[in-house]
Scaffold this motif. Structure first.
Motif, PDB file in Angstrom:
ATOM      1  N   PHE A  41       0.860  -1.175   0.000  1.00  0.00           N
ATOM      2  CA  PHE A  41       0.000   0.000   0.000  1.00  0.00           C
ATOM      3  C   PHE A  41       0.898   1.228   0.000  1.00  0.00           C
ATOM      4  CE2 PHE A  41      -2.816  -3.167   1.863  1.00  0.00           C
ATOM      5  CZ  PHE A  41      -3.993  -2.929   1.180  1.00  0.00           C
ATOM      6  N   VAL A  42       0.653   2.139  -0.923  1.00  0.00           N
ATOM      7  CA  VAL A  42       1.397   3.396  -0.968  1.00  0.00           C
ATOM      8  C   VAL A  42       0.434   4.456  -0.434  1.00  0.00           C
ATOM      9  CG1 VAL A  42       2.692   5.005  -2.387  1.00  0.00           C
ATOM     10  CG2 VAL A  42       2.668   2.574  -2.981  1.00  0.00           C
ATOM     11  N   ASN A  43       0.647   4.835   0.833  1.00  0.00           N
ATOM     12  CA  ASN A  43      -0.297   5.707   1.522  1.00  0.00           C
ATOM     13  C   ASN A  43       0.141   7.158   1.516  1.00  0.00           C
ATOM     14  OD1 ASN A  43      -1.888   3.527   2.135  1.00  0.00           O
ATOM     15  ND2 ASN A  43      -1.329   3.454   4.298  1.00  0.00           N
ATOM     16  N   GLY A  44      -0.832   8.024   1.252  1.00  0.00           N
ATOM     17  CA  GLY A  44      -0.613   9.454   1.398  1.00  0.00           C
ATOM     18  C   GLY A  44      -0.665   9.806   2.871  1.00  0.00           C
ATOM     19  N   CYS A  45       0.270  10.615   3.321  1.00  0.00           N
ATOM     20  CA  CYS A  45       0.367  10.950   4.739  1.00  0.00           C
ATOM     21  C   CYS A  45      -0.871  11.698   5.241  1.00  0.00           C
ATOM     22  CB  CYS A  45       1.632  11.762   4.993  1.00  0.00           C
ATOM     23  SG  CYS A  45       3.133  10.812   4.636  1.00  0.00           S
ATOM     24  N   PHE A  46      -1.456  12.527   4.402  1.00  0.00           N
ATOM     25  CA  PHE A  46      -2.639  13.288   4.825  1.00  0.00           C
ATOM     26  C   PHE A  46      -3.845  12.372   4.982  1.00  0.00           C
ATOM     27  CE2 PHE A  46      -6.522  15.671   3.752  1.00  0.00           C
ATOM     28  CZ  PHE A  46      -6.517  16.598   4.787  1.00  0.00           C
ATOM     29  N   TRP A  47      -4.164  11.592   3.976  1.00  0.00           N
ATOM     30  CA  TRP A  47      -5.400  10.803   3.979  1.00  0.00           C
ATOM     31  C   TRP A  47      -5.356   9.624   4.939  1.00  0.00           C
ATOM     32  CZ3 TRP A  47      -9.366  13.184   2.193  1.00  0.00           C
ATOM     33  CH2 TRP A  47      -9.191  14.138   1.200  1.00  0.00           C
ATOM     34  N   HIS A  48      -4.154   9.148   5.260  1.00  0.00           N
ATOM     35  CA  HIS A  48      -4.050   7.972   6.121  1.00  0.00           C
ATOM     36  C   HIS A  48      -3.438   8.309   7.482  1.00  0.00           C
ATOM     37  CE1 HIS A  48      -5.269   5.227   2.901  1.00  0.00           C
ATOM     38  NE2 HIS A  48      -4.658   6.109   2.125  1.00  0.00           N
ATOM     39  N   VAL A  49      -3.379   9.609   7.808  1.00  0.00           N
ATOM     40  CA  VAL A  49      -2.984  10.124   9.120  1.00  0.00           C
ATOM     41  C   VAL A  49      -1.633   9.578   9.574  1.00  0.00           C
ATOM     42  CG1 VAL A  49      -3.775  10.611  11.463  1.00  0.00           C
ATOM     43  CG2 VAL A  49      -5.454  10.175   9.685  1.00  0.00           C
ATOM     44  N   HIS A  50      -0.606   9.906   8.805  1.00  0.00           N
ATOM     45  CA  HIS A  50       0.751   9.519   9.196  1.00  0.00           C
ATOM     46  C   HIS A  50       1.312  10.576  10.132  1.00  0.00           C
ATOM     47  CE1 HIS A  50       5.125   8.521   8.129  1.00  0.00           C
ATOM     48  NE2 HIS A  50       4.649   7.542   8.867  1.00  0.00           N
ATOM     49  N   LYS A  99     -13.782  11.198   9.134  1.00  0.00           N
ATOM     50  CA  LYS A  99     -13.201  10.716   7.883  1.00  0.00           C
ATOM     51  C   LYS A  99     -11.856  10.026   8.136  1.00  0.00           C
ATOM     52  CE  LYS A  99     -12.370  10.669   3.365  1.00  0.00           C
ATOM     53  NZ  LYS A  99     -12.864   9.523   2.643  1.00  0.00           N
ATOM     54  N   PHE A 100     -10.985  10.684   8.895  1.00  0.00           N
ATOM     55  CA  PHE A 100      -9.664  10.115   9.163  1.00  0.00           C
ATOM     56  C   PHE A 100      -9.766   8.851  10.008  1.00  0.00           C
ATOM     57  CE2 PHE A 100      -7.987  14.645   8.584  1.00  0.00           C
ATOM     58  CZ  PHE A 100      -7.688  14.415   7.262  1.00  0.00           C
ATOM     59  N   ASN A 101     -10.642   8.861  11.025  1.00  0.00           N
ATOM     60  CA  ASN A 101     -10.818   7.664  11.849  1.00  0.00           C
ATOM     61  C   ASN A 101     -11.322   6.491  11.012  1.00  0.00           C
ATOM     62  OD1 ASN A 101      -9.931   8.884  14.190  1.00  0.00           O
ATOM     63  ND2 ASN A 101     -11.981   9.436  14.882  1.00  0.00           N
ATOM     64  N   ASP A 102     -12.254   6.758  10.106  1.00  0.00           N
ATOM     65  CA  ASP A 102     -12.766   5.706   9.216  1.00  0.00           C
ATOM     66  C   ASP A 102     -11.649   5.171   8.315  1.00  0.00           C
ATOM     67  OD1 ASP A 102     -15.255   6.056  10.329  1.00  0.00           O
ATOM     68  OD2 ASP A 102     -16.119   7.107   8.606  1.00  0.00           O
ATOM     69  N   ASN A 103     -10.836   6.070   7.775  1.00  0.00           N
ATOM     70  CA  ASN A 103      -9.719   5.650   6.905  1.00  0.00           C
ATOM     71  C   ASN A 103      -8.745   4.747   7.660  1.00  0.00           C
ATOM     72  OD1 ASN A 103     -10.796   7.195   4.863  1.00  0.00           O
ATOM     73  ND2 ASN A 103      -9.196   8.735   4.872  1.00  0.00           N
ATOM     74  N   VAL A 104      -8.361   5.167   8.854  1.00  0.00           N
ATOM     75  CA  VAL A 104      -7.387   4.403   9.636  1.00  0.00           C
ATOM     76  C   VAL A 104      -7.983   3.044  10.024  1.00  0.00           C
ATOM     77  CG1 VAL A 104      -6.124   4.350  11.830  1.00  0.00           C
ATOM     78  CG2 VAL A 104      -6.144   6.433  10.450  1.00  0.00           C
ATOM     79  N   SER A 105      -9.242   3.022  10.429  1.00  0.00           N
ATOM     80  CA  SER A 105      -9.897   1.752  10.788  1.00  0.00           C
ATOM     81  C   SER A 105      -9.964   0.815   9.592  1.00  0.00           C
ATOM     82  CB  SER A 105     -11.317   2.008  11.303  1.00  0.00           C
ATOM     83  OG  SER A 105     -11.288   2.763  12.470  1.00  0.00           O
ATOM     84  N   ARG A 145      -8.174  -2.858   9.240  1.00  0.00           N
ATOM     85  CA  ARG A 145      -9.003  -4.029   8.920  1.00  0.00           C
ATOM     86  C   ARG A 145      -8.473  -4.737   7.670  1.00  0.00           C
ATOM     87  NH1 ARG A 145     -13.385  -1.450   8.845  1.00  0.00           N
ATOM     88  NH2 ARG A 145     -13.606  -1.212   6.595  1.00  0.00           N
ATOM     89  N   ASN A 146      -8.134  -3.969   6.643  1.00  0.00           N
ATOM     90  CA  ASN A 146      -7.615  -4.567   5.412  1.00  0.00           C
ATOM     91  C   ASN A 146      -6.294  -5.289   5.655  1.00  0.00           C
ATOM     92  OD1 ASN A 146      -9.767  -3.698   3.838  1.00  0.00           O
ATOM     93  ND2 ASN A 146      -8.768  -1.788   3.278  1.00  0.00           N
ATOM     94  N   ILE A 147      -5.411  -4.679   6.421  1.00  0.00           N
ATOM     95  CA  ILE A 147      -4.123  -5.307   6.719  1.00  0.00           C
ATOM     96  C   ILE A 147      -4.335  -6.605   7.489  1.00  0.00           C
ATOM     97  CG2 ILE A 147      -1.999  -5.054   8.098  1.00  0.00           C
ATOM     98  CD1 ILE A 147      -2.026  -2.069   7.231  1.00  0.00           C
TER      99      ILE A 147
END
Length: 137
Positions: free
Chosen positions: A61-70, A88-94, A98-100
């Motif tokens: 996974f190539v994650n953007g720092c903004f959208w995936h709260v790095h 939105k950010f909490n949903d993205n991180v969850s 879950r996917n991992i």
């Protein structure tokens, strides 16, 4: 107060894509140059990994720092509409977690590459480390 008009903000947000981003292209070109063949956004797997490498059974996974709260300098919480962004950010991180977890249960190794690691000064080290993780060196 937003520095852009609502129309300009809407236009900017519509231009953000979830596939074939610049960081993804950097990683894919590097892997291809190293002889690693992959599938892009393989829908057969949870989260449609940006890169799936069948030979090594690895999802990247190539994650953007903004959208995936790095936790780096590239993530800054927006000052307006805070309730929306927090959810939105909490949903993205969850969803990411879950996917991992689901991929790991399927026996697939998961590697996350962060956008900040692909900035010019860190890019080569990040890509070399990624290659070593994939081929288990």
């Amino acid at each position: 107060m937003d520095v852009h008009s609502p129309e300009q903000r809407r236009y900017n947000m519509q231009k953000i894509t979830d596939k074939n981003t610049k960081p993804e292209e950097i990683v894919r070109k590097y892997l291809y140059s190293k002889g690693i063949r992959y599938r892009k956004n393989d829908k057969r797997f949870p989260g449609s990994p940006d890169i799936y490498i069948p030979k090594y059974n690895v999802a990247v996974f190539v994650n953007g720092c903004f959208w995936h709260v790095h936790d780096c300098g590239l993530f800054v919480m927006p000052k307006t509409n805070k309730d929306f962004w927090v959810k939105k950010f909490n949903d993205n991180v969850s969803r990411d977690e879950r996917n991992i977890e689901e991929l790991t249960e399927l026996g697939i190794r998961v590697i996350v590459v962060w956008e900040c690691g692909l900035k010019p000064l860190e890019r080569q080290d990040t890509l070399d480390s990624l290659y070593k993780m994939i081929v288990n060196e």
